[in-house]
Scaffold this motif. Structure first.
Motif, short mmCIF file in Angstrom:
data_model
loop_
_atom_site.label_atom_id
_atom_site.label_comp_id
_atom_site.label_asym_id
_atom_site.label_seq_id
_atom_site.Cartn_x
_atom_site.Cartn_y
_atom_site.Cartn_z
N TRP A 54 0.85 -1.15 -0.27
CA TRP A 54 0.10 0.31 -0.41
C TRP A 54 0.93 0.70 0.17
CZ3 TRP A 54 -5.03 0.01 -0.78
CH2 TRP A 54 -5.52 -1.49 -0.52
N THR A 55 0.21 2.37 -0.85
CA THR A 55 1.27 3.18 -0.64
C THR A 55 0.47 4.56 -0.29
OG1 THR A 55 2.96 5.16 -2.67
CG2 THR A 55 0.90 3.74 -3.16
N THR A 56 0.38 5.76 -0.09
CA THR A 56 0.06 6.63 -0.10
C THR A 56 -0.10 8.22 -1.13
OG1 THR A 56 2.05 7.84 1.35
CG2 THR A 56 0.84 6.78 2.83
N SER A 57 0.99 7.70 -2.09
CA SER A 57 1.27 8.70 -2.93
C SER A 57 0.56 7.83 -3.68
CB SER A 57 2.47 8.90 -3.49
OG SER A 57 3.08 10.44 -4.31
N PRO A 58 0.03 8.70 -5.64
CA PRO A 58 -0.45 8.04 -6.72
C PRO A 58 -0.11 8.09 -7.04
CG PRO A 58 -1.44 10.48 -6.03
CD PRO A 58 -0.94 10.02 -5.11
N GLU A 59 1.76 7.99 -6.87
CA GLU A 59 2.71 8.54 -7.93
C GLU A 59 2.93 7.20 -8.00
OE1 GLU A 59 5.60 11.50 -8.26
OE2 GLU A 59 6.69 9.83 -7.69
N ILE A 60 4.08 6.05 -9.25
CA ILE A 60 3.99 5.31 -10.05
C ILE A 60 5.07 5.52 -10.40
CG2 ILE A 60 2.02 3.95 -9.50
CD1 ILE A 60 2.16 3.47 -12.95
N GLY A 61 6.01 4.80 -10.88
CA GLY A 61 7.61 5.04 -11.80
C GLY A 61 8.19 3.95 -12.11
N GLY A 62 8.91 3.47 -13.16
CA GLY A 62 9.76 2.45 -13.55
C GLY A 62 10.73 2.47 -14.80
N THR A 63 10.93 1.53 -15.38
CA THR A 63 11.75 1.01 -16.02
C THR A 63 11.57 1.07 -17.99
OG1 THR A 63 12.59 -0.33 -16.02
CG2 THR A 63 13.93 1.34 -14.95
N ALA A 64 11.54 1.42 -18.71
CA ALA A 64 11.71 0.87 -20.51
C ALA A 64 12.29 1.24 -20.57
CB ALA A 64 9.69 1.45 -20.71
N GLU A 65 12.39 0.74 -22.57
CA GLU A 65 13.36 1.54 -23.25
C GLU A 65 14.06 2.94 -23.20
OE1 GLU A 65 13.49 0.26 -28.01
OE2 GLU A 65 13.19 -1.22 -27.49
N PRO A 66 14.32 3.17 -23.54
CA PRO A 66 14.96 4.48 -23.01
C PRO A 66 14.53 5.12 -24.59
CG PRO A 66 17.27 4.02 -23.19
CD PRO A 66 15.83 2.58 -23.21
N GLY A 67 13.37 6.19 -24.45
CA GLY A 67 12.86 7.30 -25.92
C GLY A 67 11.45 6.51 -25.54
N SER A 68 11.52 5.52 -25.51
CA SER A 68 10.49 4.96 -25.58
C SER A 68 8.33 5.57 -24.86
CB SER A 68 9.80 3.34 -25.31
OG SER A 68 10.82 3.28 -23.50
N ILE A 69 7.72 5.31 -25.49
CA ILE A 69 6.47 5.67 -25.25
C ILE A 69 6.04 5.00 -24.23
CG2 ILE A 69 3.82 7.16 -25.67
CD1 ILE A 69 6.10 8.64 -26.33
N VAL A 70 5.53 5.38 -23.01
CA VAL A 70 4.67 4.31 -21.87
C VAL A 70 3.11 5.16 -21.70
CG1 VAL A 70 5.39 3.58 -19.34
CG2 VAL A 70 6.97 4.33 -20.89
N SER A 71 2.14 4.03 -22.19
CA SER A 71 0.96 4.69 -21.34
C SER A 71 0.66 3.76 -20.37
CB SER A 71 -0.08 3.88 -23.32
OG SER A 71 -1.16 4.40 -23.20
N VAL A 72 -0.44 4.58 -19.39
CA VAL A 72 -0.57 3.76 -18.48
C VAL A 72 -2.33 4.15 -18.25
CG1 VAL A 72 -0.89 3.99 -15.36
CG2 VAL A 72 1.27 4.67 -16.94
N ALA A 73 -2.95 2.88 -18.59
CA ALA A 73 -4.69 3.41 -18.52
C ALA A 73 -4.93 2.54 -17.16
CB ALA A 73 -4.25 2.59 -19.56
N TRP A 74 -6.27 3.01 -17.11
CA TRP A 74 -6.93 1.79 -15.99
C TRP A 74 -8.80 2.52 -16.33
CZ3 TRP A 74 -3.92 6.55 -16.01
CH2 TRP A 74 -4.22 8.18 -15.96
N THR A 75 -8.99 2.45 -16.01
CA THR A 75 -10.91 2.21 -15.66
C THR A 75 -11.04 3.85 -15.77
OG1 THR A 75 -11.01 0.41 -15.13
CG2 THR A 75 -13.70 2.09 -15.30
N GLY A 76 -11.31 4.37 -16.93
CA GLY A 76 -11.75 5.80 -16.70
C GLY A 76 -10.53 7.13 -17.05
#
Length: 181
Positions: free
Chosen positions: A74-96
């Motif tokens: 559980w976290t108290t912040s709605p911030e997420i982060g991670g790693t991907a191929e440099p320069g790639s477009i990261v899409s985070v999707a959820w209901t709504g």
């Protein structure tokens, strides 16, 4: 007509079509490839024509991972982060909703999501410049609201030395506890 692919003669596979020439290329390995085309004519408009193209082949899907917050916590912040191929477009999707961002030169990315407390199922997708994609599922467990402590005085015990007060905590974790005074 003379054609090469990465220095290898492929002239025998060049086909003349209604719009010009077709240079069929079998599946090439990932990386940069160079095609050279040369033709000479002996007509009124004769002369030599040559051109060289560099073609980048990328069939490898990009890597994407969520590293913060750690999974199943559980976290108290709605911030997420991670790693991907440099320069790639990261899409985070959820209901709504959804949010797109670009992974930095070091491959890191970070997003603050406008989601409510509780569990939110996310789809995190990375897309590289060649259109290859990778999708990971992640559950964000958000508990940003402070708990509401409500003592219940009706549960006082009257046994000497054993007074107790029951209380509840209104929270997404639904805690209940007892305090002894």
């Amino acid at each position: 007509i003379h054609a090469t692919l990465d220095g290898q003669d492929i002239s025998g596979s060049v086909v003349r079509g209604p719009q010009g020439f077709l240079i069929p290329v079998q599946a090439a390995q990932d990386g940069r490839h160079v095609v050279t085309f040369k033709a000479e004519g002996d007509t009124v408009f004769g002369g030599a024509v040559s051109h060289q193209w560099a073609i980048d082949v990328d069939t490898t899907a990009p890597v994407v991972d969520v590293t913060s917050p750690p999974r199943k916590t559980w976290t108290t912040s709605p911030e997420i982060g991670g790693t991907a191929e440099p320069g790639s477009i990261v899409s985070v999707a959820w209901t709504g909703g959804s949010q797109d961002l670009k992974a930095g030169a070091d491959g890191t990315w970070k997003a603050t999501l406008p989601v409510a407390d509780g569990k939110t199922e996310l789809r995190v997708t990375a897309a590289d410049g060649a259109g290859n994609t990778t999708t990971r599922r992640y559950t964000l467990r958000l508990d940003a609201k402070k708990p509401d402590l409500k003592p219940t005085f009706a549960t006082w015990l009257t046994t000497p030395g054993k007074q107790a007060l029951a209380f509840t905590v209104a929270d997404t974790s639904a805690l209940t506890g007892t305090a002894t005074l």
